[in-house]
Scaffold this motif. Structure first.
Motif, PDB file in Angstrom:
ATOM      1  N   ASP A   1     -10.592  17.987   2.264  1.00 54.77           N
ATOM      2  CA  ASP A   1     -11.374  18.501   1.143  1.00 54.77           C
ATOM      3  C   ASP A   1     -11.791  17.355   0.229  1.00 54.77           C
ATOM      4  O   ASP A   1     -11.550  16.188   0.525  1.00 54.77           O
ATOM      5  CB  ASP A   1     -10.640  19.619   0.405  1.00 54.77           C
ATOM      6  CG  ASP A   1      -9.394  19.156  -0.327  1.00 54.77           C
ATOM      7  OD1 ASP A   1      -9.193  17.935  -0.462  1.00 54.77           O
ATOM      8  OD2 ASP A   1      -8.621  20.020  -0.782  1.00 54.77           O
ATOM      9  N   GLU A   2     -12.437  17.676  -0.878  1.00 54.45           N
ATOM     10  CA  GLU A   2     -13.025  16.663  -1.756  1.00 54.45           C
ATOM     11  C   GLU A   2     -12.031  15.637  -2.279  1.00 54.45           C
ATOM     12  O   GLU A   2     -12.371  14.474  -2.475  1.00 54.45           O
ATOM     13  CB  GLU A   2     -13.721  17.354  -2.934  1.00 54.45           C
ATOM     14  CG  GLU A   2     -14.914  18.162  -2.524  1.00 54.45           C
ATOM     15  CD  GLU A   2     -15.448  19.021  -3.660  1.00 54.45           C
ATOM     16  OE1 GLU A   2     -14.873  18.981  -4.764  1.00 54.45           O
ATOM     17  OE2 GLU A   2     -16.445  19.724  -3.424  1.00 54.45           O
ATOM     18  N   ASP A   3     -10.785  16.060  -2.510  1.00 51.36           N
ATOM     19  CA  ASP A   3      -9.778  15.107  -3.004  1.00 51.36           C
ATOM     20  C   ASP A   3      -8.938  14.498  -1.885  1.00 51.36           C
ATOM     21  O   ASP A   3      -7.954  13.818  -2.133  1.00 51.36           O
ATOM     22  CB  ASP A   3      -8.896  15.746  -4.076  1.00 51.36           C
ATOM     23  CG  ASP A   3      -8.020  16.867  -3.545  1.00 51.36           C
ATOM     24  OD1 ASP A   3      -8.196  17.278  -2.384  1.00 51.36           O
ATOM     25  OD2 ASP A   3      -7.146  17.333  -4.297  1.00 51.36           O
TER      26      ASP A   3
ATOM     27  N   THR B   1      -7.264  16.124   0.563  1.00 52.82           N
ATOM     28  CA  THR B   1      -6.173  16.954   1.077  1.00 52.82           C
ATOM     29  C   THR B   1      -6.565  17.506   2.450  1.00 52.82           C
ATOM     30  O   THR B   1      -7.615  18.138   2.586  1.00 52.82           O
ATOM     31  CB  THR B   1      -5.873  18.113   0.111  1.00 52.82           C
ATOM     32  OG1 THR B   1      -5.549  17.565  -1.162  1.00 52.82           O
ATOM     33  CG2 THR B   1      -4.719  18.964   0.615  1.00 52.82           C
TER      34      THR B   1
END
Length: 60
Positions: A48-50, A52
């Motif tokens: 995902d964006e961060d 994860t």
């Protein structure tokens, strides 16, 4: 960024830990034999964006 994720083997139901290589991109797919039952699984990984990871498997 986590460097591991888990998936459940579609054959034996064991939870398997796999290393994550973020240099391979946000969407990854590869085949790996389950270390418990030796059945081939198609492993899917999404970051995902961060960073994860989320992993899941389908029997090959």
């Amino acid at each position: 960024m986590q460097d591991e994720a888990t998936y459940i083997c579609g054959e034996c139901g064991e939870e398997i830990v796999v290393p994550i290589d973020p240099t391979e991109g946000e969407h990854q797919q590869y085949v790996e034999d389950c270390p418990v039952c030796c059945r081939a699984n198609v492993i899917h990984v999404e970051l995902d964006e961060d960073g994860t990871p989320r992993a899941w498997a389908e029997l090959e």
